[in-house]
Design an enzyme around this catalytic site. Structure first.
Site, PDB file in Angstrom:
ATOM      1  N   GLN A  17       0.785  -1.253   0.000  1.00 53.88           N
ATOM      2  CA  GLN A  17       0.000   0.000   0.000  1.00 53.88           C
ATOM      3  C   GLN A  17       0.811   1.295   0.000  1.00 53.88           C
ATOM      4  O   GLN A  17       0.551   2.210  -0.791  1.00 53.88           O
ATOM      5  CB  GLN A  17      -0.963   0.016   1.205  1.00 53.88           C
ATOM      6  N   GLU A 139       1.165  -1.318   8.389  1.00 56.65           N
ATOM      7  CA  GLU A 139       0.427  -0.160   8.893  1.00 56.65           C
ATOM      8  C   GLU A 139       0.403  -0.049  10.430  1.00 56.65           C
ATOM      9  O   GLU A 139       0.840   0.933  11.008  1.00 56.65           O
ATOM     10  CB  GLU A 139      -1.021  -0.244   8.364  1.00 56.65           C
ATOM     11  N   GLY A 243      -6.731  19.999  19.259  1.00 51.42           N
ATOM     12  CA  GLY A 243      -6.390  21.414  19.072  1.00 51.42           C
ATOM     13  C   GLY A 243      -6.745  22.251  20.285  1.00 51.42           C
ATOM     14  O   GLY A 243      -7.038  21.728  21.366  1.00 51.42           O
ATOM     15  N   GLY A 244      -6.760  23.552  20.103  1.00 54.32           N
ATOM     16  CA  GLY A 244      -7.007  24.461  21.213  1.00 54.32           C
ATOM     17  C   GLY A 244      -8.486  24.633  21.547  1.00 54.32           C
ATOM     18  O   GLY A 244      -8.828  25.220  22.578  1.00 54.32           O
TER      19      GLY A 244
HETATM   20  N1  CAO Z   1      11.590  -9.975  -9.442  1.00 49.92           N
HETATM   21  C1  CAO Z   1      12.211 -10.844  -8.594  1.00 49.92           C
HETATM   22  N2  CAO Z   1      12.144 -10.729  -7.253  1.00 49.92           N
HETATM   23  C2  CAO Z   1      11.440  -9.695  -6.766  1.00 49.92           C
HETATM   24  C3  CAO Z   1      10.765  -8.776  -7.569  1.00 49.92           C
HETATM   25  C4  CAO Z   1      10.865  -8.954  -8.986  1.00 49.92           C
HETATM   26  N3  CAO Z   1      10.259  -8.122  -9.831  1.00 49.92           N
HETATM   27  N4  CAO Z   1      10.159  -7.872  -6.798  1.00 49.92           N
HETATM   28  C5  CAO Z   1      10.427  -8.227  -5.532  1.00 49.92           C
HETATM   29  N5  CAO Z   1      11.205  -9.328  -5.509  1.00 49.92           N
HETATM   30  C6  CAO Z   1      11.732 -10.014  -4.338  1.00 49.92           C
HETATM   31  C7  CAO Z   1      12.786  -9.170  -3.650  1.00 49.92           C
HETATM   32  O1  CAO Z   1      14.033  -9.288  -4.288  1.00 49.92           O
HETATM   33  C8  CAO Z   1      12.758  -9.762  -2.249  1.00 49.92           C
HETATM   34  O2  CAO Z   1      13.445 -10.980  -2.247  1.00 49.92           O
HETATM   35  P1  CAO Z   1      14.600 -11.328  -1.141  1.00 49.92           P
HETATM   36  O3  CAO Z   1      13.902 -11.344   0.185  1.00 49.92           O
HETATM   37  O4  CAO Z   1      15.090 -12.678  -1.581  1.00 49.92           O
HETATM   38  O5  CAO Z   1      15.631 -10.281  -1.187  1.00 49.92           O
HETATM   39  C9  CAO Z   1      11.267 -10.053  -2.083  1.00 49.92           C
HETATM   40  O6  CAO Z   1      10.718 -10.189  -3.386  1.00 49.92           O
HETATM   41  C10 CAO Z   1      10.538  -8.921  -1.394  1.00 49.92           C
HETATM   42  O7  CAO Z   1      10.978  -8.834  -0.102  1.00 49.92           O
HETATM   43  P2  CAO Z   1      10.221  -7.943   1.000  1.00 49.92           P
HETATM   44  O8  CAO Z   1      11.018  -8.074   2.252  1.00 49.92           O
HETATM   45  O9  CAO Z   1      10.016  -6.557   0.524  1.00 49.92           O
HETATM   46  O10 CAO Z   1       8.794  -8.625   1.055  1.00 49.92           O
HETATM   47  P3  CAO Z   1       7.975  -9.273   2.266  1.00 49.92           P
HETATM   48  O11 CAO Z   1       6.721  -9.760   1.661  1.00 49.92           O
HETATM   49  O12 CAO Z   1       8.790 -10.276   3.012  1.00 49.92           O
HETATM   50  O13 CAO Z   1       7.673  -8.065   3.247  1.00 49.92           O
HETATM   51  C11 CAO Z   1       6.877  -5.837   3.728  1.00 49.92           C
HETATM   52  C12 CAO Z   1       6.673  -7.118   2.914  1.00 49.92           C
HETATM   53  C13 CAO Z   1       5.814  -4.834   3.325  1.00 49.92           C
HETATM   54  C14 CAO Z   1       6.725  -6.173   5.225  1.00 49.92           C
HETATM   55  C15 CAO Z   1       8.288  -5.282   3.441  1.00 49.92           C
HETATM   56  O14 CAO Z   1       8.421  -5.082   2.062  1.00 49.92           O
HETATM   57  C16 CAO Z   1       8.574  -3.978   4.156  1.00 49.92           C
HETATM   58  O15 CAO Z   1       8.837  -3.954   5.360  1.00 49.92           O
HETATM   59  N6  CAO Z   1       8.572  -2.863   3.414  1.00 49.92           N
HETATM   60  C17 CAO Z   1       8.906  -1.566   3.928  1.00 49.92           C
HETATM   61  C18 CAO Z   1       7.778  -1.004   4.739  1.00 49.92           C
HETATM   62  C19 CAO Z   1       6.480  -0.943   3.961  1.00 49.92           C
HETATM   63  O16 CAO Z   1       6.390  -0.433   2.875  1.00 49.92           O
HETATM   64  N7  CAO Z   1       5.435  -1.467   4.584  1.00 49.92           N
HETATM   65  C20 CAO Z   1       4.093  -1.108   4.109  1.00 49.92           C
HETATM   66  C21 CAO Z   1       3.424  -2.181   3.522  1.00 49.92           C
HETATM   67  S1  CAO Z   1       1.770  -1.718   3.254  1.00 49.92           S
HETATM   68  O17 CAO Z   1       1.000  -2.198   4.651  1.00 49.92           O
END
Ligand code: CAO
Length: 413
Positions: A17, A139, A243-244
Site C-alpha cells: 500500500q 500499517e 487542538g485548542g
Molecule cells: N523480481 C524478482 N524478485 C522480486 C521482484 C521482482 N520483480 N520484486 C520483488 N522481488 C523479491 C525481492 O528481491 C525480495 O526478495 P529477497 O527477500 O530474496 O531479497 C522479495 O521479493 C521482497 O521482499 P520484501 O522483504 O520486501 O517482502 P515481504 O513480503 O517479506 O515483506 C513488507 C513485505 C511490506 C513487510 C516489506 O516489504 C517492508 O517492510 N517494506 C517496507 C515497509 C512498507 O512499505 N510497509 C508497508 C506495507 S503496506 O501495509
C-alpha cells in the site's frame, strides 16, 4: 492541457500500500509510472482480499490507477539488463521493499546514482537508522511505534489503531511531497538525490500535537483533556480534540436500527458559545460562572457535551449538522463508508470515481485528494499484470526483433 509531472518517468518498484499510493499520486499528476512486477503473480495485493475470483482485487486496483505494468524478473540477468536500461532513461525510482532488498538485488543507491546521476531514488521503510532499522513494517506496526496507537482510544481501554491508513497512505503523501521537492531541486542542480522516509517518521510527524502535549505535561495536567489523572506520558483521550478548541462526539437520533454512526462531532469555539446555548435551549448557562469563559468550561466539558447531547439525540446527525452550521458552530456528522461511497457530492467533486476494468467491470475508487488548476486529473484503471510489457520494451528500450521472445523465454518478463 499539460500535466504537472508530464515528461517525468517513474520506475515504480513499490508493492502493497504505502509505495503504490505514492506512485499513484505521481501518476495522477501526469508522470509516466511504470510498475515493475514479478512475472507470474505481480504485486501481492493483486490476489489479496479478492471479492471476485481470478480478477485483480480492489486492494490492488484502487492503489495502482493510471500506471503501466511491466513484468520483470529482477533476479535474472536479462531482467537486470532491462532494469538498468530503464534506470538510464528515467527520472525517479521508488521502492518500499523490506530492508536490504534493493542492495541484495545489486541496486544500492551508489550503483543507481552511478547508472544515472540525475535519477531520484526514493525509498520507504518501516524505520530509519537505529535499533529497528532491519525490521519489516505494516500499517499498525507503524502506528504502534510512532505514537498513534498509545494516544488513540479511551483511557480505560487498549491502544487502538485508526481506520485511516496513516502509516501507509499517509506516508505515501509524505513521500510524494519529498519526491516533488527533489524533482524541483534537480531543475536547479541537474543532480538526482536519495529520498528516504520511514513509516515511523511519518507517523511521528502526524503525532506532532501529542509530542507537544508530552512536553506540556511537565507543567501540570492537560486541562483540555477529559482525563482526571495524568502520569508521565500523554494518555488516550477518547474523542477529545487535539487542538485548542474543545470538541467531542455526541449521539444523534438513529435513522437505522443499529444507529452505529448516529453521531456528530461538535467543537465549541468561544465566540459561538452564546449562540450554541441559545440554540440548544440552555441560555441560563451563558453567564453561569462555571461555564461563562473557556477557562471556566474546561473542568466541565463532559457536562457541557452531555447537555449538547440531550439536544442532538432528538435530531438526526444531518438535522443537527444543518442547525448547528446555521449558527456557525463547527461540526461534522460521523459518516459511514456506505454514506461516503453513495455520496453524490463526493462523486461530483471527483473524489469517488467509477472506473471501467476489462476483467472486473466497473469499480469505484478514490480520486486525487487535491486539485491543481493547470493539471486536471483523469482517473484511469489499474493495469493488468504485464499489460504494457511489450509496449514499454519496444518504445523505451529499442529492443530488436526477436528480443522480446528471448526475454520471455528466459523468464525475464
Ligand atoms: N523480481 C524478482 N524478485 C522480486 C521482484 C521482482 N520483480 N520484486 C520483488 N522481488 C523479491 C525481492 O528481491 C525480495 O526478495 P529477497 O527477500 O530474496 O531479497 C522479495 O521479493 C521482497 O521482499 P520484501 O522483504 O520486501 O517482502 P515481504 O513480503 O517479506 O515483506 C513488507 C513485505 C511490506 C513487510 C516489506 O516489504 C517492508 O517492510 N517494506 C517496507 C515497509 C512498507 O512499505 N510497509 C508497508 C506495507 S503496506 O501495509
Amino acid at each position: 492541457m499539460s500535466k504537472a509531472l508530464e515528461g517525468v518517468r517513474v520506475v515504480d518498484m513499490t508493492h502493497v500500500q504505502a509505495g503504490p499510493v505514492c506512485t499513484q499520486l505521481l501518476a495522477y499528476m501526469g508522470a509516466d509510472v511504470i510498475k515493475i512486477e514479478r512475472p507470474g503473480g505481480g504485486d501481492v495485493t493483486r490476489s489479496q482480499l479478492r471479492d471476485l475470483p481470478d480478477v485483480d482485487s480492489l486492494y490492488f486496483t484502487m492503489l495502482n490507477g493510471n500506471k503501466r505494468s511491466l513484468t520483470l524478473n529482477m533476479k535474472s540477468e536479462e531482467g537486470q539488463e532491462v532494469f538498468t536500461k530503464l534506470l538510464e532513461r528515467s527520472d525517479v525510482v521508488v521502492e518500499n521493499f523490506g530492508p536490504g532488498v534493493m542492495d541484495r538485488l545489486g541496486y544500492s543507491w551508489e550503483r543507481i546514482h552511478e547508472i544515472n546521476p540525475q535519477i531520484i531514488y526514493a525509498s520507504l521503510k518501516g524505520f530509519g537508522p537505529g535499533a529497528l532499522e532491519k525490521a519489516k513494517a505494516y500499517e499498525n506496526i507503524a502506528q504502534a511505534t510512532g505514537g498513534a496507537m498509545s494516544t488513540t482510544g479511551f483511557e480505560d481501554g487498549p491502544p487502538v489503531a485508526t481506520g485511516a491508513q496513516i502509516g501507509d497512505s499517509g506516508n505515501a503523501v509524505h513521500l510524494f511531497g519529498a519526491i516533488c521537492a527533489a524533482l524541483y531541486q534537480r531543475t536547479q542542480t541537474g543532480r538526482g538525490q536519495r529520498v528516504q522516509i520511514s513509516m515511523r517518521a511519518g507517523i511521528l510527524n502526524l503525532c506532532r500535537v501529542k509530542i507537544r502535549d508530552q512536553q506540556r505535561l511537565k507543567h501540570g495536567p492537560l486541562a483540555e483533556y477529559p482525563n482526571k489523572e495524568f502520569g508521565d506520558f500523554v494518555p488516550r483521550s477518547g474523542n477529545a480534540s487535539g487542538g485548542g478548541q474543545p470538541g467531542w462526539a455526541v449521539r444523534c437520533k438513529p435513522t437505522t436500527e443499529k444507529g452505529a454512526n448516529a453521531w456528530i462531532y461538535v467543537v465549541i469555539q468561544p465566540h459561538v458559545w452564546e449562540a450554541l446555548m441559545h440554540k440548544i435551549g440552555r441560555p441560563e448557562l451563558i453567564e453561569n460562572p462555571d461555564y461563562a469563559t473557556p477557562e471556566a468550561r474546561l473542568p466541565h466539558l463532559q457536562d457541557i457535551f452531555d447537555v449538547i447531547e440531550e439536544w442532538t439525540i432528538k435530531r438526526t446527525k444531518w438535522e443537527a449538522f444543518e442547525e448547528l452550521n446555521s449558527i456557525n458552530v463547527p461540526c461534522g456528522p460521523v459518516l459511514s463508508t456506505k454514506d461516503l461511497i453513495e455520496d453524490e457530492g463526493l462523486r461530483a467533486e471527483g473524489l469517488i470515481v467509477d472506473v471501467e476494468h476489462p476483467e472486473r467491470g466497473t469499480y469505484s475508487t478514490v480520486g486525487c485528494p487535491f486539485t491543481l488548476s493547470d493539471s486536471p486529473v483523469e482517473v484511469k484503471r489499474s493495469p493488468l499484470l504485464g499489460e504494457h510489457s511489450a509496449e514499454i520494451l519496444e518504445e523505451l528500450l529499442d529492443i530488436q526483433e526477436g528480443e522480446l521472445e528471448r526475454l520471455s523465454a528466459a523468464g525475464a518478463v
